[in-house]
Design an enzyme around this catalytic site. Structure first.
Site, PDB file in Angstrom:
ATOM      1  N   HIS A 177       0.824  -1.218   0.000  1.00 16.00           N
ATOM      2  CA  HIS A 177       0.000   0.000   0.000  1.00 16.00           C
ATOM      3  C   HIS A 177       0.854   1.261   0.000  1.00 16.00           C
ATOM      4  O   HIS A 177       2.044   1.219   0.321  1.00 16.00           O
ATOM      5  CB  HIS A 177      -0.984   0.030   1.179  1.00 16.00           C
ATOM      6  CG  HIS A 177      -0.376   0.086   2.546  1.00 16.00           C
ATOM      7  ND1 HIS A 177      -0.156  -1.037   3.321  1.00 16.00           N
ATOM      8  CD2 HIS A 177       0.072   1.136   3.281  1.00 16.00           C
ATOM      9  CE1 HIS A 177       0.375  -0.668   4.476  1.00 16.00           C
ATOM     10  NE2 HIS A 177       0.538   0.635   4.477  1.00 16.00           N
ATOM     11  N   HIS A 208       3.871   7.336   3.348  1.00 16.01           N
ATOM     12  CA  HIS A 208       4.817   6.201   3.378  1.00 16.01           C
ATOM     13  C   HIS A 208       4.459   5.203   2.277  1.00 16.01           C
ATOM     14  O   HIS A 208       3.392   5.287   1.670  1.00 16.01           O
ATOM     15  CB  HIS A 208       4.815   5.514   4.755  1.00 16.01           C
ATOM     16  CG  HIS A 208       3.534   4.844   5.134  1.00 16.01           C
ATOM     17  ND1 HIS A 208       2.484   5.505   5.745  1.00 16.01           N
ATOM     18  CD2 HIS A 208       3.132   3.555   4.975  1.00 16.01           C
ATOM     19  CE1 HIS A 208       1.503   4.650   5.962  1.00 16.01           C
ATOM     20  NE2 HIS A 208       1.852   3.466   5.506  1.00 16.01           N
ATOM     21  N   GLU A 268       7.606   1.352   5.110  1.00 12.94           N
ATOM     22  CA  GLU A 268       7.007   0.350   5.992  1.00 12.94           C
ATOM     23  C   GLU A 268       7.239  -1.020   5.388  1.00 12.94           C
ATOM     24  O   GLU A 268       7.110  -1.190   4.166  1.00 12.94           O
ATOM     25  CB  GLU A 268       5.501   0.607   6.142  1.00 12.94           C
ATOM     26  CG  GLU A 268       4.777  -0.392   7.023  1.00 12.94           C
ATOM     27  CD  GLU A 268       3.282  -0.142   7.126  1.00 12.94           C
ATOM     28  OE1 GLU A 268       2.803   0.890   6.612  1.00 12.94           O
ATOM     29  OE2 GLU A 268       2.582  -0.965   7.720  1.00 12.94           O
TER      30      GLU A 268
END
Ligand SMILES: CC[C@H](C(=O)O)C(=O)SCCNC(=O)CCNC(=O)[C@H](O)C(C)(C)COP(=O)(O)OP(=O)(O)OC[C@H]1O[C@@H](n2cnc3c(N)ncnc32)[C@H](O)[C@@H]1OP(=O)(O)O
Ligand SMILES: [Co+2]
Length: 145
Positions: free
Chosen positions: A8, A87, A136
């Site tokens: 994502h 992110h 991440e």
């Protein structure tokens, strides 16, 4: 380590409601999931699917709104009042092997692996060590056998 799937893209927003309307009405998103709170991570989250292949969705948009006074994204929203790209999250098969990889390279891993928005372990690597991108790393959901 091998580059894994882009799970994502995290987009910080001061208003989940306004951002959901944008992805639905301006961008024509077909699947907008239900928002949910992640108090342990200091965010309210809502996933928006992008089209994928073979009936699965592609990389998701993860909309995140600050939750609580200690949210880690208050600073970002203060600097970017309209919100913005926050992110990127990549999948790995083994979160501990991935953490050891980044640490061996001298990258700043932010905290210990903890459960993220998809219910699997995640950690973050500092943007200053990652080409300016808060990164991440998320352990891929193991297929149910
Ligand atoms: C986990 C649940 C969910 C999931 O997918 O499972 C999520 O993704 S929740 C996402 C929200 N949680 C986090 O972001 C946790 C990790 N983040 C942090 O620990 C902080 O945000 C941190 C350390 C990256 C930045 O903290 P803060 O903003 O308080 O510090 P500074 O303002 O001093 O920033 C230091 C330095 O980094 C630059 N910066 C900050 N945020 C970002 C960003 N998102 N992307 C790129 N760069 C960023 C900032 O500009 C400063 O740069 P400098 O040149 O030193 O001024
Ligand atoms: Co995320």
């Amino acid at each position: 380590m091998k580059l894994g799937r882009l799970n994502h893209i995290g987009i910080a927003t001061p208003s989940l409601e306004a951002s959901l309307a944008y992805y639905r009405d301006v961008m024509g998103a077909a699947i907008v999931h239900e928002p949910f709170d992640l108090p342990a991570q200091g965010v309210k989250v809502c996933f928006v699917d992008t089209p994928g292949e073979n009936g699965t969705h592609g990389t998701q948009i993860e909309l995140i709104e600050p939750l609580g006074e200690n949210s880690p994204i208050h600073g970002f929203i203060a600097k970017n009042p309209a919100g913005g790209q926050h992110h990127m999250c990549y999948e790995v098969p083994d979160i501990h092997a991935a953490k050891a990889w980044f640490e061996k390279l001298g990258k700043r891993v932010l905290g210990e692996p903890r459960i993220g928005a998809h219910g699997t372990p995640i950690f973050f690597v500092h943007p200053r060590d990652m080409n300016g991108v808060l990164t991440e790393i998320m352990e891929t959901l193991k297929e149910a056998h």
